[in-house]
Design an enzyme around this catalytic site. Sequence first.
Site, PDB file in Angstrom:
ATOM      1  CE  LYS A 114      18.069  25.454   7.996  1.00 49.72           C
ATOM      2  NZ  LYS A 114      18.115  24.157   7.760  1.00 49.72           N
ATOM      3  CE1 TYR A 145      16.454  24.783  12.644  1.00 48.78           C
ATOM      4  CE2 TYR A 145      18.797  24.905  12.364  1.00 48.78           C
ATOM      5  CZ  TYR A 145      17.540  24.236  12.086  1.00 48.78           C
ATOM      6  OH  TYR A 145      17.449  23.373  11.082  1.00 48.78           O
TER       7      TYR A 145
END
Length: 359
Positions: A114, A145
């Site tokens: 992702k 992230y």
Amino acid sequence: MSKKNALVVGVTGISGSNVADHLLANGFTVFGLARRPPQDRKGVTPVAADLMDPASIAKAVAGLDISHVYFCTWARQDTEDENCRVNGAMLRNLLDAVTQTSKPDHVALVTGLKHYLGPFESYGKVKPDTPFREDQARLPYQNFYYVQEDILYEAAAQHGFAWSVHRPHTLIGWALGNAMNMGVTLAVYAAICKETGRKLLFPGTPQQHEAVTDVTDARILARQLVWASTTPSAFNQAFNIVNGDVFRWRRLWATIGAHLGVEVETYPGHPTPLEQQMAGMDATWDAIVTKYGLQSYKLSTLASWWHSDADLGRELETFTDMTKSREFGFLDLQVTERSFTDLFDRLRAEKIIPPASAG
């Protein structure tokens, strides 16, 4: 490297469990952190803590002389804003606590693809070029992230430890009760199909059925994590990690069906999500467990229909470049068919799914 004392954060998950095994095989002392860590995991000292509670973590790691940290967990939230807040806080709280009592040599962070595809609510809005490379720019969306990476970089600069970031694709491997384990989900799906006389129907999009893709065996992820954390020339780098081969689901689906002993349905050319196919199957699974004397796991514990639907329901090509990792010296390869068949064989041996002779 004088000390080999590892803290595996998320030791009950698919990545954490496998890295703990690999660390033990390489002579590390392993502490396994989770809210409810297993008390009977051979070789792993349980460490119970809530990552959203700084006092809980500080108490849990007090007195531990940690040289290596492997952060292998996340908590899914309803929005990406909440994902950023919660998952960022989890990592920050952990690093704050560990660096108060230890001087770690290395911290490894597991994220995923992702990074290139965007979070669930912005998924695929920008179609990045494939294969994904570590030097691609961040997408213009919130992404936990990115938040975690920045927290890691800041802490490393402040406390002087080395770091690595690892970006796997869909994880395949041994773990039960994990929300992201497609291998177990497909094994349970096949068992239900076989028992109820259904054929194994690929649930995803035409793009996923036809396109080149890849996956990550949890064992090769574990090997890369330990390699990157003990190889000074690989310090302070982000690495993709996939098996190193590529495949098309249209071919692999037949291999899965054959190994699990269930006939494959002709693909209809459109998605038929597992959440729809398997709706109301809890009682059917309970009956299968009783009939074959399986371990008494609930269907909802083993199968994660939503996550496999998300992976197989993509409408864009998804595969990963491993050149950087190889240039730095990590040359391992994992044959993807064996990732699935090895897992299926262990699930049978551990009485999680019915034996090959069932049906």
